[in-house]
Scaffold this motif. Structure first.
Motif, mmCIF file in Angstrom:
data_model
loop_
_atom_site.group_PDB
_atom_site.id
_atom_site.type_symbol
_atom_site.label_atom_id
_atom_site.label_comp_id
_atom_site.label_asym_id
_atom_site.label_seq_id
_atom_site.Cartn_x
_atom_site.Cartn_y
_atom_site.Cartn_z
ATOM 1 N N GLU A 200 75.567 44.060 67.520
ATOM 2 C CA GLU A 200 74.952 42.746 67.680
ATOM 3 C C GLU A 200 74.335 42.660 69.065
ATOM 4 O O GLU A 200 74.867 43.208 70.035
ATOM 5 N N LEU A 201 73.226 41.936 69.156
ATOM 6 C CA LEU A 201 72.571 41.712 70.441
ATOM 7 C C LEU A 201 72.909 40.303 70.894
ATOM 8 O O LEU A 201 72.456 39.330 70.298
ATOM 9 N N GLY A 202 73.717 40.220 71.934
ATOM 10 C CA GLY A 202 74.074 38.931 72.490
ATOM 11 C C GLY A 202 73.358 38.723 73.812
ATOM 12 O O GLY A 202 72.310 39.296 74.084
ATOM 13 N N GLU A 203 73.946 37.884 74.639
ATOM 14 C CA GLU A 203 73.391 37.614 75.961
ATOM 15 C C GLU A 203 73.374 38.917 76.759
ATOM 16 O O GLU A 203 74.382 39.603 76.851
ATOM 17 N N PRO A 204 72.218 39.288 77.333
ATOM 18 C CA PRO A 204 72.163 40.540 78.092
ATOM 19 C C PRO A 204 72.837 40.426 79.446
ATOM 20 O O PRO A 204 72.952 39.333 80.018
ATOM 21 N N PRO B 163 60.635 43.220 76.932
ATOM 22 C CA PRO B 163 61.947 42.565 76.993
ATOM 23 C C PRO B 163 63.060 43.612 76.919
ATOM 24 O O PRO B 163 62.869 44.693 76.355
ATOM 25 N N VAL B 164 64.224 43.292 77.462
ATOM 26 C CA VAL B 164 65.327 44.262 77.453
ATOM 27 C C VAL B 164 65.780 44.586 76.042
ATOM 28 O O VAL B 164 66.381 45.631 75.818
ATOM 29 N N THR B 165 65.470 43.751 75.059
ATOM 30 C CA THR B 165 65.893 44.000 73.679
ATOM 31 C C THR B 165 64.845 44.744 72.855
ATOM 32 O O THR B 165 65.054 44.992 71.673
ATOM 33 N N ALA B 166 63.733 45.130 73.462
ATOM 34 C CA ALA B 166 62.673 45.828 72.725
ATOM 35 C C ALA B 166 63.009 47.307 72.546
ATOM 36 O O ALA B 166 63.683 47.911 73.370
ATOM 37 N N SER B 167 62.510 47.895 71.473
ATOM 38 C CA SER B 167 62.571 49.349 71.301
ATOM 39 C C SER B 167 61.660 49.959 72.343
ATOM 40 O O SER B 167 60.542 49.470 72.564
ATOM 41 N N GLN C 224 65.772 53.454 73.433
ATOM 42 C CA GLN C 224 66.598 52.536 72.670
ATOM 43 C C GLN C 224 65.791 52.056 71.476
ATOM 44 O O GLN C 224 64.577 51.896 71.555
ATOM 45 N N ILE C 225 66.488 51.883 70.364
ATOM 46 C CA ILE C 225 65.857 51.432 69.128
ATOM 47 C C ILE C 225 66.514 50.129 68.713
ATOM 48 O O ILE C 225 67.723 50.097 68.433
ATOM 49 N N ASN C 226 65.725 49.060 68.684
ATOM 50 C CA ASN C 226 66.199 47.790 68.164
ATOM 51 C C ASN C 226 66.021 47.882 66.652
ATOM 52 O O ASN C 226 64.896 47.872 66.142
ATOM 53 N N CYS C 227 67.107 48.024 65.937
ATOM 54 C CA CYS C 227 67.048 48.281 64.493
ATOM 55 C C CYS C 227 66.332 47.182 63.720
ATOM 56 O O CYS C 227 65.744 47.440 62.672
ATOM 57 N N ALA C 228 66.346 45.937 64.239
ATOM 58 C CA ALA C 228 65.648 44.833 63.571
ATOM 59 C C ALA C 228 64.132 45.024 63.624
ATOM 60 O O ALA C 228 63.406 44.428 62.825
ATOM 61 N N GLU C 229 63.627 45.857 64.530
ATOM 62 C CA GLU C 229 62.190 46.110 64.646
ATOM 63 C C GLU C 229 61.704 47.227 63.724
ATOM 64 O O GLU C 229 60.500 47.445 63.612
ATOM 65 N N LEU C 230 62.625 47.902 63.071
ATOM 66 C CA LEU C 230 62.255 49.013 62.194
ATOM 67 C C LEU C 230 61.792 48.502 60.830
ATOM 68 O O LEU C 230 62.207 47.427 60.387
ATOM 69 N N PRO C 231 60.964 49.275 60.144
ATOM 70 C CA PRO C 231 60.628 48.901 58.766
ATOM 71 C C PRO C 231 61.876 49.019 57.890
ATOM 72 O O PRO C 231 62.852 49.685 58.260
ATOM 73 N N GLN C 232 61.847 48.364 56.749
ATOM 74 C CA GLN C 232 62.981 48.454 55.828
ATOM 75 C C GLN C 232 63.261 49.922 55.537
ATOM 76 O O GLN C 232 62.340 50.694 55.272
ATOM 77 N N ASN C 233 64.554 50.307 55.620
ATOM 78 C CA ASN C 233 64.910 51.713 55.455
ATOM 79 C C ASN C 233 66.371 51.841 55.056
ATOM 80 O O ASN C 233 67.107 50.864 55.057
#
Length: 128
Positions: free
Chosen positions: A121-125, A37-41, A69-78
């Motif tokens: 924020e990730l909105g409509e691509p 997906p376009v929102t993936a890391s 690109q890094i989707n920060c929501a996919e990262l472990p807690q940091n």
């Protein structure tokens, strides 16, 4: 004597490492079995761009290429990255002589041959 010097050198190196240690997140790569997906890391591929936003342009007016690109929501807690949003790294794919932005543009921060962009924020691509 050589072993003593080597042992002392390892001790000094360990002390320097301990004193300068910074938090990191290790990135493990894996081949995708299908388009992401376009929102993936990811490294390369189709980037996330918000609706109405185009890819950044280089000094020559040509689009830069997204290298990661890094989707920060996919990262472990940091404590390094925000909890959400998208961090992207872009370069001029034709900038071979400047080593992908490592020329004098770094010194004056013009970012002619590269960009680092954060979308909070990730909105409509962008459909394009």
């Amino acid at each position: 004597m050589g072993r003593t010097v080597a042992k002392e050198a390892r001790k000094i190196a360990a002390e320097i490492t301990a004193a300068t240690r910074q938090p990191v997140i290790r990135i493990k790569t894996a081949g995708a079995k299908a388009p992401l997906p376009v929102t993936a890391s990811k490294f390369g591929g189709v980037p996330y761009l918000p609706a109405g936003v185009d890819a950044p342009l280089g000094a020559d007016g040509q689009p830069l290429g997204m290298i990661a690109q890094i989707n920060c929501a996919e990262l472990p807690q940091n404590t390094i990255y925000p909890e959400s949003g998208m961090l992207q790294f872009w370069i001029d794919p034709g900038d071979e002589e400047a080593l992908w932005g490592m020329d004098d543009t770094i010194a004056d921060r013009t970012q002619n041959g590269y960009r680092v962009i954060y979308y909070p924020e990730l909105g409509e691509p962008n459909p394009d």
